[in-house]
Design a protein around this motif. Structure first.
Motif, short mmCIF file in Angstrom:
data_model
loop_
_atom_site.label_atom_id
_atom_site.label_comp_id
_atom_site.label_asym_id
_atom_site.label_seq_id
_atom_site.Cartn_x
_atom_site.Cartn_y
_atom_site.Cartn_z
N GLY A 41 0.90 -1.20 0.03
CA GLY A 41 0.08 -0.08 -0.17
C GLY A 41 0.90 1.15 0.15
O GLY A 41 2.14 1.26 -0.08
N PRO A 42 0.28 2.39 0.04
CA PRO A 42 0.90 3.67 -0.30
C PRO A 42 1.95 3.90 0.87
O PRO A 42 3.09 4.54 0.88
N GLU A 43 1.64 3.56 2.26
CA GLU A 43 2.56 3.76 3.20
C GLU A 43 3.81 3.02 3.20
O GLU A 43 4.90 3.39 3.18
N GLN A 44 3.64 1.84 2.68
CA GLN A 44 4.57 0.85 2.78
C GLN A 44 5.66 1.21 1.59
O GLN A 44 7.00 1.09 1.45
N ILE A 45 4.85 1.50 0.33
CA ILE A 45 5.84 1.91 -0.71
C ILE A 45 6.60 3.29 -0.31
O ILE A 45 7.78 3.19 -0.54
N ALA A 46 5.96 4.11 0.43
CA ALA A 46 6.83 5.40 0.68
C ALA A 46 7.74 4.99 1.22
O ALA A 46 8.94 5.60 1.27
N ALA A 47 7.88 4.36 2.55
CA ALA A 47 8.72 3.86 3.39
C ALA A 47 9.73 3.23 2.58
O ALA A 47 10.99 3.35 3.10
N MET A 48 9.54 2.41 1.72
CA MET A 48 10.53 1.67 1.01
C MET A 48 11.39 2.20 0.07
O MET A 48 12.55 2.15 0.23
N ILE A 49 10.78 3.11 -0.58
CA ILE A 49 11.49 4.16 -1.46
C ILE A 49 12.40 5.04 -0.60
O ILE A 49 13.55 5.19 -1.08
N SER A 50 12.08 5.61 0.37
CA SER A 50 12.53 6.40 1.34
C SER A 50 14.14 5.43 1.93
O SER A 50 15.22 6.17 1.87
N ALA A 51 13.64 4.23 2.54
CA ALA A 51 14.72 3.53 3.06
C ALA A 51 15.81 3.12 1.87
O ALA A 51 16.93 2.70 2.12
N ALA A 52 15.31 2.87 0.72
CA ALA A 52 16.26 2.64 -0.42
C ALA A 52 17.04 3.72 -0.87
O ALA A 52 18.24 3.37 -1.79
#
Length: 306
Positions: A26-37
């Motif tokens: 979902g959107p929260e998980q995607i945003a977190a992963m892109i930031s963490a990457a």
């Protein structure tokens, strides 16, 4: 300044439906992963997926991300369909304006594209009998210019994406678009290859008009096979034509040298379009996006996102 972003499509989230039995983040998980990457920006994915207004800005702020842009396809070759789509288009521009409030120095670039046709969707790469005639080009150019003007009402500067299975796909069609309009070009290494072009030659050819970049690595043998079979664009994604940077046939060093040598300034959006399949390792998309960020370290040292 060049600023790095990634996109929900790298995680399988875009306008096409997921494969049956596959759960997408979902959107929260995607945003977190892109930031963490290690990316500074995020492409919108489907308009509104990341939220609207305060919700959108809060999500971006919590993850240290700016909104880089996003896909907005329109039926530019059909006046009646274009007029009918304008309310949705205006809503999309309102969405980008909401995101632009957070990072005015790196505003999002609404990324326009033609909606294509059934014939184009069945024939990735185009063909001699699939291009627009003069009247069709007049219609497309007129409606693109209208879309650019409307975006300006929202304080936005859109850009146009040459894209597989649309009426602006091949190098010749890109030339025609640029000759007939003043819109800037979103240059996509992967889609140019599908359209029969060469990324390095294209970067030189349209250097003065490129104002947004999508960077993909590609297995050209997979692309050629899909195109030869006329299997359609979905097969390009399900058959993993787009791979991590360095795993395909893109000359990354030469491509980056050309980009930096051109003086380009703006967003560089890393995309690895994929439609995840049942049984895939759920951690693979994030692993791949970390690899993509690592591949860019010679030009963008870690800790220096822009």
């Amino acid at each position: 300044m060049i600023t790095l972003a990634n996109a929900p499509v790298s995680y399988g989230v875009f306008e096409l439906a997921a494969e049956e039995g596959v759960d997408l983040p979902g959107p929260e998980q995607i945003a977190a992963m892109i930031s963490a990457a290690g990316y500074a920006g995020i492409d919108s994915g489907p308009i509104g997926m990341l939220g609207r207004g305060a919700e959108l800005r809060d999500r971006l702020a919590r993850h240290g991300l700016a909104l880089a842009g996003g896909w907005v396809d329109m039926p530019f070759t059909d006046d009646d369909a274009f007029a009918a789509a304008l309310p949705g288009y205006r809503d999309a521009m309102a969405f980008f304006a909401e995101g632009a409030e957070l990072h005015p120095d790196t505003p999002p670039r609404p990324t326009l594209a033609d909606s294509g046709s059934d014939a184009r969707r069945a024939n990735p790469g185009g063909g001699p009998d699939l291009s627009l005639d003069a009247s069709g080009w007049d219609t497309l150019a007129r409606n693109v210019s209208s879309a650019v003007r409307i975006a300006g009402e929202y304080g936005l500067r859109p850009t146009f994406h040459h894209h597989a299975c649309t009426h602006v796909e091949t190098p010749e069609e890109i030339d025609e678009l640029l000759a007939r309009t003043d819109v800037g070009l979103t240059f996509d290494t992967g889609h140019l290859i599908i359209g029969g072009g060469d990324p390095l030659e294209g970067l030189r050819r349209w250097e003065k008009r490129i104002d947004h970049l999508h960077l993909k690595d590609v297995q050209t043998a997979v692309l050629r096979d899909v195109v030869a079979r006329k299997a359609g664009m979905r097969q390009v994604w399900t058959e993993r034509a787009f791979v991590p940077l360095g795993d395909g046939d893109l000359d990354l060093d030469a491509t980056m040298e050309q980009i930096f040598g051109s003086g380009y300034s703006g967003w560089l959006v890393i995309e690895q379009d994929v439609i995840p399949q049942p049984g895939d390792d759920p951690g693979q998309p994030q692993s791949h996006q970390r690899r993509n960020r690592d591949a860019l370290t010679p030009w963008f040292p870690k800790g220096d996102l822009a």
